[in-house]
Write an enzyme that holds these catalytic residues in place. Structure first.
Site, PDB file in Angstrom:
ATOM      1  N   ARG A 152     -18.564   6.860 -38.720  1.00  0.00           N
ATOM      2  CA  ARG A 152     -17.314   7.303 -38.966  1.00  0.00           C
ATOM      3  C   ARG A 152     -17.079   6.912 -40.538  1.00  0.00           C
ATOM      4  NH1 ARG A 152     -12.404   6.433 -34.620  1.00  0.00           N
ATOM      5  NH2 ARG A 152     -11.843   8.286 -35.737  1.00  0.00           N
ATOM      6  N   ILE A 153     -17.388   5.745 -41.010  1.00  0.00           N
ATOM      7  CA  ILE A 153     -17.333   5.317 -42.375  1.00  0.00           C
ATOM      8  C   ILE A 153     -18.471   6.196 -43.125  1.00  0.00           C
ATOM      9  CG2 ILE A 153     -17.603   3.548 -44.111  1.00  0.00           C
ATOM     10  CD1 ILE A 153     -16.335   1.737 -41.894  1.00  0.00           C
ATOM     11  N   ASP A 172     -30.190   7.272 -39.137  1.00  0.00           N
ATOM     12  CA  ASP A 172     -29.378   6.858 -38.201  1.00  0.00           C
ATOM     13  C   ASP A 172     -30.056   7.303 -36.837  1.00  0.00           C
ATOM     14  OD1 ASP A 172     -27.430   6.356 -36.011  1.00  0.00           O
ATOM     15  OD2 ASP A 172     -25.822   6.366 -37.293  1.00  0.00           O
ATOM     16  N   ASP A 257     -19.902  -6.824 -51.090  1.00  0.00           N
ATOM     17  CA  ASP A 257     -18.408  -7.053 -50.644  1.00  0.00           C
ATOM     18  C   ASP A 257     -18.245  -8.215 -49.695  1.00  0.00           C
ATOM     19  OD1 ASP A 257     -15.427  -6.563 -50.909  1.00  0.00           O
ATOM     20  OD2 ASP A 257     -15.707  -5.783 -48.795  1.00  0.00           O
ATOM     21  N   GLU A 262     -18.428 -16.933 -45.706  1.00  0.00           N
ATOM     22  CA  GLU A 262     -17.174 -16.516 -46.441  1.00  0.00           C
ATOM     23  C   GLU A 262     -16.104 -17.437 -46.284  1.00  0.00           C
ATOM     24  OE1 GLU A 262     -15.888 -12.568 -45.585  1.00  0.00           O
ATOM     25  OE2 GLU A 262     -17.705 -11.705 -46.058  1.00  0.00           O
ATOM     26  N   HIS A 280     -14.658  -9.293 -49.859  1.00  0.00           N
ATOM     27  CA  HIS A 280     -14.411  -9.002 -48.683  1.00  0.00           C
ATOM     28  C   HIS A 280     -13.142  -7.832 -48.895  1.00  0.00           C
ATOM     29  CE1 HIS A 280     -15.214  -9.155 -44.030  1.00  0.00           C
ATOM     30  NE2 HIS A 280     -14.783  -8.010 -44.659  1.00  0.00           N
ATOM     31  N   ALA A 283     -10.776  -3.931 -46.127  1.00  0.00           N
ATOM     32  CA  ALA A 283      -9.682  -3.414 -45.452  1.00  0.00           C
ATOM     33  C   ALA A 283      -8.404  -3.773 -46.475  1.00  0.00           C
ATOM     34  CB  ALA A 283      -9.452  -3.959 -44.266  1.00  0.00           C
TER      35      ALA A 283
END
Length: 530
Positions: A152-153, A172, A257, A262, A280, A283
């Site tokens: 989807r992204i 893919d 990112d 992290e 990051h 979102a």
């Protein structure tokens, strides 16, 4: 009066999230990052809503005697112990599609930043340096952008980059040529993508197979003018190999990112001018946060009302027949076995439910099967609501088939698939005995009966003496214990299917050794460990 169910907000959530919960709940607040506060506050609540700062681990779940739902207002679930929640009968939900637009836009932002050196030029000018010639960039017009993982992204990035009149290449193995044509994308092999692309962005799930998939060998195949971008999962790009490739001039730059560990603030490549890094932020938009909060609030309402919860990641929940419910985890595992056996893109999937439960509403089994099929092949979290969409996006036709006729077992669940190269695959399973033991009872037409375990090796080879001993010897040398084995063949001297359940994960080099030693046409591990 009946007391209202209690919903605990362990982190700051938007007013829209509270509005979405509605008036039917008692809303409480706590600081989930404060461990003592959390354990005290969670004791008598029905649901808890968190973001990323609150650790809902086994200890917290054990302390919450009435807990029915853990809701993560976001995509990742690293701070939720899903296994402990499942064992306690607690549903875990998240917001799997809340950040996809934000993540796609951040990817495009990284591409533009790299192409035009925007962060470096901005920093230089703010430092009093006017260096136009140093920051001469490159146009995106007519450049080739390679997208690894066309979910989807990836599809959203494709749509946005086509406005720049770029040529989109994609790798893919689970996307059909028809779907790629619909998106205006050219499907290529991974090597072709690495060799031809001017910009490469990766959008794959983090699995043992994809961890470090962009490493030293991949960088050597790229143009020295190419840029790589990762806003998907930390570790998909080998950080040490990336630094070396940048130092050696094998690639032109990188936009990162997400990181293996992290928070990360001092990795070696942070000091390079041709690297753009963000903490990051995939979102981190107001819109994504709002969508996430509203989404999980709706899921909590459904769960506490006893209805089907589409975004549940561990149990389907809701009004599913008690005879059908035990088949949900079984068919989800069959879906993962199915995917592990594919060698080309899937064009058709039939989900067949045979036996006594075929008279029930078994739609949930179709959803669970698709959830299993896509769990290990897409970057986003797969749920009961987005699994059919993922199939549709990939041009896969799905049919649910029911029949009361079955031999040998009370119920059998089967997944059959047609692949783009004309071949077919199938896996079948059942539940047996009072303990409802999950068993694999069929693979590609071979009859078997073996309990499903976390680690399953699938071997296909030509029937001949001595093979079983060779396989056992290799695994023994590597310290891999065999828990069970079954060999099935259609005829003497023909093709043999050998299934082995083992106690630990099997490294790829061991599978390669097995394949070479017995001349197997297939040597794969199916890893079902959470």
């Amino acid at each position: 009066m009946t007391a209202k169910p209690v919903v605990l907000l362990a982190e700051e959530l938007s007013p829209a999230t509270i509005d979405a919960l509605g008036p039917d709940f008692e809303i409480r607040h706590t600081d989930g990052a404060d461990r003592s506060q959390l354990l005290a506050a969670i004791a008598d609540v029905d649901a808890i809503l968190v973001r990323s700062a609150t650790q809902v681990d086994a200890e917290a779940i054990a302390a919450a005697k009435k807990l029915k739902v853990v809701a993560r207002a976001g995509v990742g679930l690293d701070n939720v112990d899903i296994k402990a929640a499942t064992q306690a009968g607690v549903m875990v939900v998240n917001a799997p599609t809340s950040n996809i637009v934000s993540a796609a836009e951040l990817t495009v932002g990284h591409i533009l930043s790299l192409a035009r050196h925007i962060p470096a030029a901005s920093a230089a000018l703010k430092a009093g340096e006017w260096k136009r010639s140093k920051y001469t960039g490159t146009e995106l017009y007519e450049k080739k952008v390679g997208i690894i993982g066309l979910g989807r992204i990836g599809a959203l990035i494709t749509a946005r980059l086509q406005a720049f009149e770029t040529q989109i290449l994609a790798y893919d193995p689970y996307v059909t040529s028809a779907r790629a044509a619909q998106l205006g994308v050219q499907l290529v092999s991974l090597d072709e993508l690495l060799e031809q692309s001017d910009f490469i962005t990766i959008h794959m799930p983090k699995t043992p197979e994809t961890l470090g998939m962009i490493s030293t060998e991949a960088f050597k195949k790229m143009k020295n003018t190419a840029y790589v971008i990762n806003v998907a999962r930390g570790g998909l790009i080998d950080e040490t190999a990336l630094y070396q490739a940048l130092q050696d001039g094998e690639i032109a730059g990188a936009g990162i990112d997400v990181f293996v560990s992290e928070p990360s603030t001092d990795l070696p490549f942070f000091g390079l001018d041709n690297v753009v890094v963000t903490p990051h932020l995939g979102a981190s938009t107001d819109e994504a946060q709002e969508k996430a909060g509203i989404s999980v609030a709706k899921s909590v309402r459904l769960a506490l009302a006893g209805e089907l919860v589409p975004d549940a990641v561990n149990v389907a929940g809701g009004v599913i027949d008690k005879d059908v419910r035990p088949g949900i985890p079984l068919i989800e595992k069959l879906g993962r076995v199915f995917t592990a056996l594919t060698h080309a893109s899937v064009t058709q999937i039939d989900v067949e439910v045979a036996g006594e439960i075929a008279t029930k509403d078994v739609k949930a089994l179709e959803l669970a099967a698709l959830k299993g099929v896509f769990t290990d092949v897409v970057s986003e979290q797969v749920s009961y609501v987005n699994a059919p969409v993922l199939a549709e996006q990939r041009g896969i036709n799905v049919r649910l088939i029911t029949t009361e006729e079955v031999e040998d077992y009370r119920n059998v669940l089967t997944l059959r698939g047609a692949l783009s190269d004309g071949s077919q695959i199938s896996v079948a399973g059942t539940l047996t005995g009072p303990k409802q033991i999950e068993k694999l009872v069929g693979v590609n037409g071979y009859d078997v009966e073996i309990p499903i375990s976390d680690h399953l090796i699938v071997l296909i080879y030509q029937d001949r003496p001595g093979v079983v001993g060779t396989v056992g010897g290799i695994l023994g040398e590597k310290g891999i214990n065999i828990a069970g084995m079954q060999v099935s063949r259609a005829a003497d001297g023909g093709q043999v299917l050998c299934l082995l359940t083992v106690d630990s994960a099997v490294p790829q080099q061991v599978l390669d050794q097995l394949r070479a030693s017995i001349n197997a046409s297939t040597a794969r591990e199916v890893d079902l460990e959470d």
